[in-house]
Design an enzyme around this catalytic site. Structure first.
Site, short mmCIF file in Angstrom:
data_model
loop_
_atom_site.label_atom_id
_atom_site.label_comp_id
_atom_site.label_asym_id
_atom_site.label_seq_id
_atom_site.Cartn_x
_atom_site.Cartn_y
_atom_site.Cartn_z
N GLY A 1 0.82 -1.20 0.00
CA GLY A 1 0.00 0.00 0.00
C GLY A 1 0.86 1.26 0.00
O GLY A 1 0.55 2.25 -0.67
N THR A 2 1.95 1.21 0.74
CA THR A 2 2.85 2.37 0.81
C THR A 2 3.39 2.70 -0.58
O THR A 2 3.44 3.87 -0.98
CB THR A 2 4.02 2.05 1.77
OG1 THR A 2 3.47 1.77 3.06
CG2 THR A 2 4.99 3.21 1.87
N ASN B 1 -7.19 4.80 9.32
CA ASN B 1 -6.66 3.56 9.90
C ASN B 1 -6.61 3.58 11.42
O ASN B 1 -6.55 2.53 12.05
CB ASN B 1 -5.27 3.26 9.34
CG ASN B 1 -4.33 4.43 9.48
OD1 ASN B 1 -4.58 5.50 8.93
ND2 ASN B 1 -3.25 4.26 10.22
N GLN C 1 -7.72 0.81 4.00
CA GLN C 1 -8.54 0.26 5.09
C GLN C 1 -9.99 0.03 4.67
O GLN C 1 -10.81 -0.32 5.50
CB GLN C 1 -8.51 1.22 6.29
CG GLN C 1 -7.16 1.35 6.96
CD GLN C 1 -6.78 0.12 7.79
OE1 GLN C 1 -7.64 -0.69 8.14
NE2 GLN C 1 -5.50 -0.04 8.08
N CYS D 1 2.79 1.51 12.51
CA CYS D 1 4.11 2.07 12.18
C CYS D 1 4.57 3.01 13.28
O CYS D 1 5.76 3.20 13.49
CB CYS D 1 4.06 2.84 10.87
SG CYS D 1 3.17 1.98 9.61
N THR E 1 9.83 -7.93 -11.39
CA THR E 1 9.21 -9.24 -11.62
C THR E 1 7.99 -9.40 -10.73
O THR E 1 8.04 -9.11 -9.53
CB THR E 1 10.24 -10.36 -11.34
OG1 THR E 1 11.35 -10.16 -12.20
CG2 THR E 1 9.63 -11.73 -11.59
N HIS F 1 -2.68 -7.24 2.56
CA HIS F 1 -2.64 -7.81 3.91
C HIS F 1 -3.68 -7.21 4.85
O HIS F 1 -3.83 -7.66 5.98
CB HIS F 1 -1.23 -7.76 4.51
CG HIS F 1 -0.77 -6.41 4.97
ND1 HIS F 1 -0.75 -6.07 6.30
CD2 HIS F 1 -0.29 -5.34 4.30
CE1 HIS F 1 -0.26 -4.82 6.42
NE2 HIS F 1 0.02 -4.37 5.23
N1 PLP Z 1 -2.49 3.42 4.17
C1 PLP Z 1 -3.22 3.06 5.23
C2 PLP Z 1 -4.49 3.77 5.54
C3 PLP Z 1 -2.78 2.01 6.05
O1 PLP Z 1 -3.50 1.65 7.12
C4 PLP Z 1 -1.57 1.36 5.73
C5 PLP Z 1 -1.04 0.29 6.61
O2 PLP Z 1 -1.09 0.38 7.84
C6 PLP Z 1 -0.87 1.76 4.59
C7 PLP Z 1 -1.36 2.80 3.83
C8 PLP Z 1 0.40 1.08 4.18
O3 PLP Z 1 0.13 -0.17 3.60
P1 PLP Z 1 1.31 -1.28 3.53
O4 PLP Z 1 1.44 -1.84 4.90
O5 PLP Z 1 0.81 -2.29 2.56
O6 PLP Z 1 2.52 -0.60 3.06
#
Ligand code: PLP
Length: 391
Positions: free
Chosen positions: A73-74, A151, A181, A331, A239, A203
């Site tokens: 997601g990041t 989140n 989320q 995080c 890949t 995930h």
């Molecule tokens: N954006 C939100 C709202 C999230 O809750 C998270 C993960 O906690 C992320 C982005 C980041 O996703 P990833 O853990 O797949 O990098």
């Protein structure tokens, strides 16, 4: 130390769905070819990606060629923001309650952060005036990013309302939503028509870690972040994680099918959990009150601020009791500073230091709620007994 785990941290990560684990296995040890190859074995792997892309497109309500698989997601958020700014040279804008995967990128790009209301939703008037101010200063807006579901506190933002403000005040800007989320709680088909870019992470909905999705509607309007072999039609080189992508699509489809029933089931459990805390302990504030008809909160989210305790100490005792919970976003946990989300909402520092995020998901049971409640009430009571009363 308790052997039994009571997992109340689904917003940080969900257990993989068994169907997703099963779906990915053959792509680890049997169909292991590089999908970019030209032989039949490679084509088999490529077919699996294409089928997964079709599934994701259907659930999100977009065309398959608008789906880009990423590494998390990041990465999807970073790509959207950096890619939009790289393409146009314009300004990136986001809300103050965004995940750091958005907020830190906007800050590092010298962008603009717009305040949120008491419920962590972007302030639409402040957004409109920020966009007008940029226009008056002769600065083009590249992208506006606002999360669909927060989140930490679980608030839903009406992305369509935000997009309408952007289209009116900065018609050239792209609209991005971090929907990481959202899939367990909201129908993505109702969100995607309003945005240009949408980020997901497998995930968070029973898929594996290390697989993200970036929806790029209307074809490529941003520069890629990762360049190299030209995979994903030049939009994301590297890949493919074939097994992960197959598992992600399997999990997303199941999440979509079960969403309505799971929302109903988990609302009951969440309400019992929060009511149990509010009634079983003094001085517990529900951070986003459920009785405000103007605010929508997702069913999996139970966020409270508990007076007279510090989150860190509470999390330590809960961990000992086998209860997995969180104070801020995963995080940021470990830090003694209150979360940036609560600060942006205007929650007092003292109150925010007692924050507890409990998040429910597809594996949460009645027993988790009962045992979680007993452990939290016990731990808070222990901590308060240790703290000398103020004279
Ligand atoms: N954006 C939100 C709202 C999230 O809750 C998270 C993960 O906690 C992320 C982005 C980041 O996703 P990833 O853990 O797949 O990098």
């Amino acid at each position: 130390m308790s052997d039994r785990i009571v997992y109340l941290d689904s917003a940080a990560s969900t257990p993989m769905r068994p169907e997703a684990v099963e779906a990915m296995m053959p792509y680890l040890d049997q169909v292991y070819a590089n999908p970019s190859g030209s032989h039949r074995f490679a084509r088999q792997a490529r077919r699996a990606i294409d089928e997964s892309r079709d599934v994701v497109a259907e659930v999100v309500g977009v065309r398959p060629n608008e789906v880009v698989f990423t590494g998390c997601g990041t990465e999807s958020d970073n790509t959207a923001l950096s890619g939009a700014v790289a393409r146009t040279g314009g300004v990136a804008v986001c809300s103050a309650a965004e995940h750091h995967a958005v907020l830190h990128v906007v800050e590092s790009l010298g962008g603009v952060v717009v305040p949120v209301d008491r419920n962590a939703r972007i302030d639409l008037d402040a957004l409109a005036s920020a966009l007008d101010g940029l226009r008056d200063a002769g600065r083009a807006v590249a992208i506006v990013s606002v999360m669909a579901v927060n989140n930490e506190v679980g608030t839903v933002t009406d992305v369509a309302d935000v997009a309408a403000v952007v289209r009116r005040h900065a018609p050239g800007a792209l609209v991005h939503t971090d929907a990481v989320q959202a899939p367990s709680w909201l129908d993505l088909r109702a969100i995607s028509p309003h945005v240009d870019l949408l980020a997901l992470s497998a995930h968070k909905f029973g898929g594996p870690k290390g697989v993200g999705v970036l929806i790029e509607r209307g074809g490529p309007q941003i520069d890629p972040l990762i360049i190299g072999g030209g995979q994903e039609r030049e939009r994301r080189s590297g890949t493919h994680n074939v097994a992960g992508i197959v598992a992600a699509a399997t999990a997303l489809q199941l999440t979509d099918v079960e969403r309505v029933a799971e929302n109903a089931r988990l609302t009951v459990l969440r309400d019992r959990l929060v009511d149990g805390l509010v009634n079983g302990l003094d001085d517990v504030i529900e951070t986003i009150p459920r009785d405000d008809p103007t605010v929508t909160k997702v069913a999996g989210s139970a966020h409270v601020c508990i007076g007279g305790v510090e989150s860190e100490a509470l999390l330590y005792l809960l961990d000992e009791a086998g209860v997995c919970a969180s104070a801020a976003s995963a995080c940021a946990s470990g830090a003694m500073e209150p979360s940036h989300v609560l600060a942006a909402m205007g929650v007092d520092r003292e109150v925010a230091l007692g924050a507890l995020r409990l998040s429910l998901g597809h594996t949460t049971t009645d027993a988790d709620v009962d045992e979680g409640l007993a452990a939290i009430i016990g731990a808070v009571t222990r901590l308060r007994d240790r703290t000398p009363a103020a004279s």
